[in-house]
Design a protein around this motif. Structure first.
Motif, PDB file in Angstrom:
ATOM      1  N   GLU A 122     -68.927 -70.104 -32.587  1.00 40.62           N
ATOM      2  CA  GLU A 122     -68.368 -69.147 -32.552  1.00 40.62           C
ATOM      3  C   GLU A 122     -69.540 -67.655 -33.173  1.00 40.62           C
ATOM      4  O   GLU A 122     -69.995 -66.600 -32.698  1.00 40.62           O
ATOM      5  N   GLU A 152     -66.915 -62.801 -30.638  1.00 37.39           N
ATOM      6  CA  GLU A 152     -67.039 -64.206 -31.175  1.00 37.39           C
ATOM      7  C   GLU A 152     -67.142 -64.360 -32.559  1.00 37.39           C
ATOM      8  O   GLU A 152     -66.664 -65.304 -33.382  1.00 37.39           O
ATOM      9  N   HIS A 155     -63.680 -65.004 -33.168  1.00 41.46           N
ATOM     10  CA  HIS A 155     -63.349 -66.234 -33.222  1.00 41.46           C
ATOM     11  C   HIS A 155     -63.405 -67.557 -34.215  1.00 41.46           C
ATOM     12  O   HIS A 155     -62.797 -67.973 -34.898  1.00 41.46           O
ATOM     13  N   GLU A 242     -61.592 -64.060 -24.339  1.00 43.86           N
ATOM     14  CA  GLU A 242     -62.530 -65.476 -23.458  1.00 43.86           C
ATOM     15  C   GLU A 242     -62.645 -64.798 -22.230  1.00 43.86           C
ATOM     16  O   GLU A 242     -63.933 -64.590 -21.435  1.00 43.86           O
TER      17      GLU A 242
HETATM   18 FE   FE2 Z   1     -65.870 -67.242 -28.771  1.00 43.50          FE
END
Ligand code: FE2
Ligand code: FE2
Length: 475
Positions: A122, A152, A155, A242
């Protein structure tokens, strides 16, 4: 509706205020995260007001709020899909038993490794994309890049939450290490090789978000089946974000192709030199980029035969893509699967125990899924009346991991000699000249509604805003 509490220092829907230990761990990590974002996040952009989507609820119909925010003020936090307290394990040796709400001691090391490996990708991609904002083809694209980057970042939060909550002191150490590794750094690189490659230009970025974020989708789908319920719930929510990343890639490459085809028709030529002189990316170059990103990405699924893959599945840590929709016994003992091997200079299929081939099963599911977008790109070319088709290369092409590592195979799937490989590789993979040409096109276009010459505008803006909307207010 399961909404997210934004009034706390760390936005969350897990009652963080009632878990003092976790709260303390995350509050210690947060400043380090922000420092990492400052050092390694999108360069020179900290003061921009960016039209970003922020998740405010986590149910499937959950809506997202759009508004201009400075990225360092983005509400990163801990968001899990709602749980089902009666959830049962639906594959592997523990089939039918209640899903785990805590980490079973015997699976602790493997689960930690799975979470750390996912978590490491990430921040890695944010680092890889750090300089792209300086050469954006439009405000619209710049905004999409930043949206991908902040998500990201979130994440990473999702994986660090699991490490802090369930893995005690070593989890906290892993959380710190995730902020210390650096994409492409020789001394302390990111864990997986595709995340140490450069993303030097926007064609690479679009290919990356199409192909490599799709690897993310498949890994997350496999983890969303996990018997470790907090991991399943966390990854399910990550998957909703995503989808947008892959949209950015698919539509980005599609718009590059659209613009190239337009100029091909205007100039009535398919000569790469003339098209390059006209400032667009010729289709063979796009094919070479595709070959590169596809082959590097399918390596991410790991070796074609892997005893770890078998252990992860049988012990219930990681399922298959859409495990719940499959009609077999979900135990897979005594079943077989075909993997590729090289015998006497030929690629041949051989049967191996399916449990050991689960990386290959996931890779094959990925390949099926990724072909769809390539067909949609071909529709753009077809519509322009141009007799050229893009193709994903054979899965044995340009592989670095597993049985096929280093075996010389053409994009069509023929085993070739070193001599043939060297004679052809410049037709198959991006050359330094290709990369230098693509780099030469990268300028910075930021006037609302304006687009670089090498890419077509999108059909629609973000969140039904016009294409020439002011997606970014520069400081
Ligand atoms: Fe991701
Ligand atoms: Fe992503």
């Amino acid at each position: 509706m399961s909404s997210i509490n934004y009034s706390e220092k760390i936005p969350n829907n897990v009652n963080l205020s009632e878990d003092r230990t976790l709260q303390r761990a995350l509050e210690q990590w947060q400043p380090n995260y922000l420092q990492w974002w400052d050092d390694m996040g999108p360069e020179g952009s900290q003061n921009f007001d960016v039209y970003l989507r922020t998740a405010v609820s986590v149910d499937p119909q959950g809506w997202a709020q759009f508004g201009h925010v400075k990225m360092p003020d983005y509400r990163w936090g801990i968001f899990l899909n709602p749980g089902d307290k009666d959830r049962k394990i639906h594959f592997g040796d523990h089939l039918g038993e209640p899903a785990w709400q805590e980490v079973p001691g015997e699976h602790r090391a493997n689960l930690r490794r799975i979470i750390v490996t996912q978590g490491d990708t990430e921040p890695a991609s944010v680092e890889q994309q750090r300089h792209l904002g300086l050469t954006c083809p439009s405000q619209y694209d710049l905004r999409n890049l930043f949206q991908v980057n902040v998500e990201e970042g979130r994440h990473l939060w999702a994986m660090v939450y699991l490490l802090h909550k369930y893995f005690g002191r070593d989890g906290r150490e892993e959380g710190e290490a995730l902020l210390e590794r650096r994409s492409g750094n020789v001394d302390n690189p990111r864990i997986l090789q595709a995340f140490n490659e450069k993303t030097p230009d926007w064609l690479s970025f679009f290919m990356f978000t199409y192909f490599t974020d799709r690897d993310g989708k498949f890994q997350l789908c496999a983890l969303a089946e996990s018997s470790f319920d907090p991991l399943a719930r966390t990854t399910k929510f990550m998957l909703t974000e995503e989808a947008h990343h892959m949209f950015v890639g698919e539509s980005g490459v599609g718009r590059v192709i659209q613009r190239t085809c337009q100029v091909m028709n205007e100039l009535k030529t398919d000569d790469p030199a003339r098209l390059r002189a006209a400032g667009v990316i010729d289709l063979p170059t796009i094919q070479r980029y595709l070959n590169f990103h596809f082959s590097v990405t399918i390596d991410l699924f790991g070796a074609d035969q892997s005893s770890n893959a078998a252990i992860f599945y049988s012990s219930g840590l990681k399922g298959r893509y859409e495990e719940g929709k499959r009609s077999d016994d979900h135990i897979l003992k005594g079943q077989s699967y075909k993997v590729l091997d090289v015998q006497g200079g030929m690629l041949v299929e051989k049967d191996v125990p399916m449990l050991n081939a689960l990386n290959e099963v996931l890779r094959d599911d990925y390949i099926k899924d990724s072909v769809g977008g390539v067909e949609r790109w071909n529709k753009v070319i077809e519509k322009a009346g141009i007799p050229f088709r893009l193709k994903v290369p054979h899965k044995a092409f340009h592989r670095q991991i597993g049985t096929l590592a280093g075996v010389k195979v053409s994009p069509e799937g023929h085993h070739v000699t070193d001599h043939e490989w060297n004679a052809k590789v410049e037709e198959w993979l991006p050359t330094d000249t290709d990369r230098a040409f693509v780099a030469s096109l990268m300028g910075r276009v930021v006037e609302p509604g304006k687009f670089a010459n090498w890419i077509a505008p999108p059909a629609l803006g973000i969140n039904r805003q016009p294409v020439d909307f002011e997606y970014i207010r520069f400081a």
